[in-house]
Design an enzyme around this catalytic site. Sequence first.
Site, PDB file in Angstrom:
ATOM      1  N   HIS A 176       0.943  -1.236  -0.122  1.00 21.85           N
ATOM      2  CA  HIS A 176      -0.085  -0.139  -0.061  1.00 21.85           C
ATOM      3  C   HIS A 176       0.848   1.380  -0.101  1.00 21.85           C
ATOM      4  O   HIS A 176       1.838   1.150   0.458  1.00 21.85           O
ATOM      5  CB  HIS A 176      -0.940  -0.103   1.322  1.00 21.85           C
ATOM      6  CG  HIS A 176      -2.043  -0.672   1.043  1.00 21.85           C
ATOM      7  ND1 HIS A 176      -2.680  -1.058   2.415  1.00 21.85           N
ATOM      8  CD2 HIS A 176      -3.101  -0.773   0.356  1.00 21.85           C
ATOM      9  CE1 HIS A 176      -3.858  -1.603   2.087  1.00 21.85           C
ATOM     10  NE2 HIS A 176      -4.099  -1.629   0.906  1.00 21.85           N
ATOM     11  N   CYS A 270      -2.514   2.802   9.144  1.00 22.00           N
ATOM     12  CA  CYS A 270      -3.589   1.937   8.723  1.00 22.00           C
ATOM     13  C   CYS A 270      -4.836   2.031   9.677  1.00 22.00           C
ATOM     14  O   CYS A 270      -6.165   1.733   9.180  1.00 22.00           O
ATOM     15  CB  CYS A 270      -3.055   0.320   8.842  1.00 22.00           C
ATOM     16  SG  CYS A 270      -1.771   0.129   7.685  1.00 22.00           S
TER      17      CYS A 270
END
Length: 277
Positions: A176, A270
């Site tokens: 990511h 996150c």
Amino acid sequence: MVTVEQQRVARKRTYLMCSPAHFAVEYAINPWMDPATPVDPELAVKQWDGLRETLIGLGHEVHLLDPEPGLPDMVFAANGAVTVDGTAYGARFRHEQRSAEAAAHRSWYEARGWRFVAPVRTNEGEGDFAYLPEAHGGLLLAGYGFRTELPAHAEAQEALGRPVVSLHLVDPRFYHLDVALAALDDANVVYFPGAFSVASQRVLAQLFPDAVLAADEDALAFGLNLVSDGRHVVLASEATRLAGTLRAAGYQPVPVELAELRKGGGSVKCCVAELRP
Ligand code: ARG
């Protein structure tokens, strides 16, 4: 004499988090997850509480999304949407194990009067989008290569009305954007160049000549998966080297312990979606 370092200023933020009440590592959809490694659910909640309290202690507002059984990755709330100026561009998850999370985020935004744009293309919200309100008039950086698909970048640009710069992620450990790059303030970033293609490194160097550069060891310690308010940089306690680099650049590192959630392949950022009403 006033140095650049003394001018780092915090701006109050609003965040969205989701308790790891149902956190587990039951499947492996990134190289960090190993279903054979036991997870301590109580410790995960305790560490997550510590993060939430740290953010509140820094003066920020934290909203909560209700965790749902059967969605063990829901704690990674950053993946549910990306917001700019009252619009939320929703997520559409790459893996079916997480796909039901999108609806939970959507309901949260719609119940609170946000303009919500449902995506057609696969994208994982702030996992792959970073917003810099004061960079080049307001810029979205967007990762692709593992999760978010490239056409989602154009979709996000149309939904949010900001230029989107596509960056190619090339190292599966940094699957990511938010494990390879972070906004430090409204105009500057920190990133690990090795996570990006050579061409994307060139793009980042051109857009952000004053960026803080991180090493592979910082990225491997999940240090780049950080949340900054412009001054205080909340990051994984293991990322000691990056903490020193940030301190030298005038930021104030705030280490937090999140080792249980790291077993899911995530850390501070996150767990935290920024809300930009
Ligand atoms: N286990 C989750 C996944 O692989 C971790 C997500 C981490 N979130 C993030 N914003 N990088 O999807």
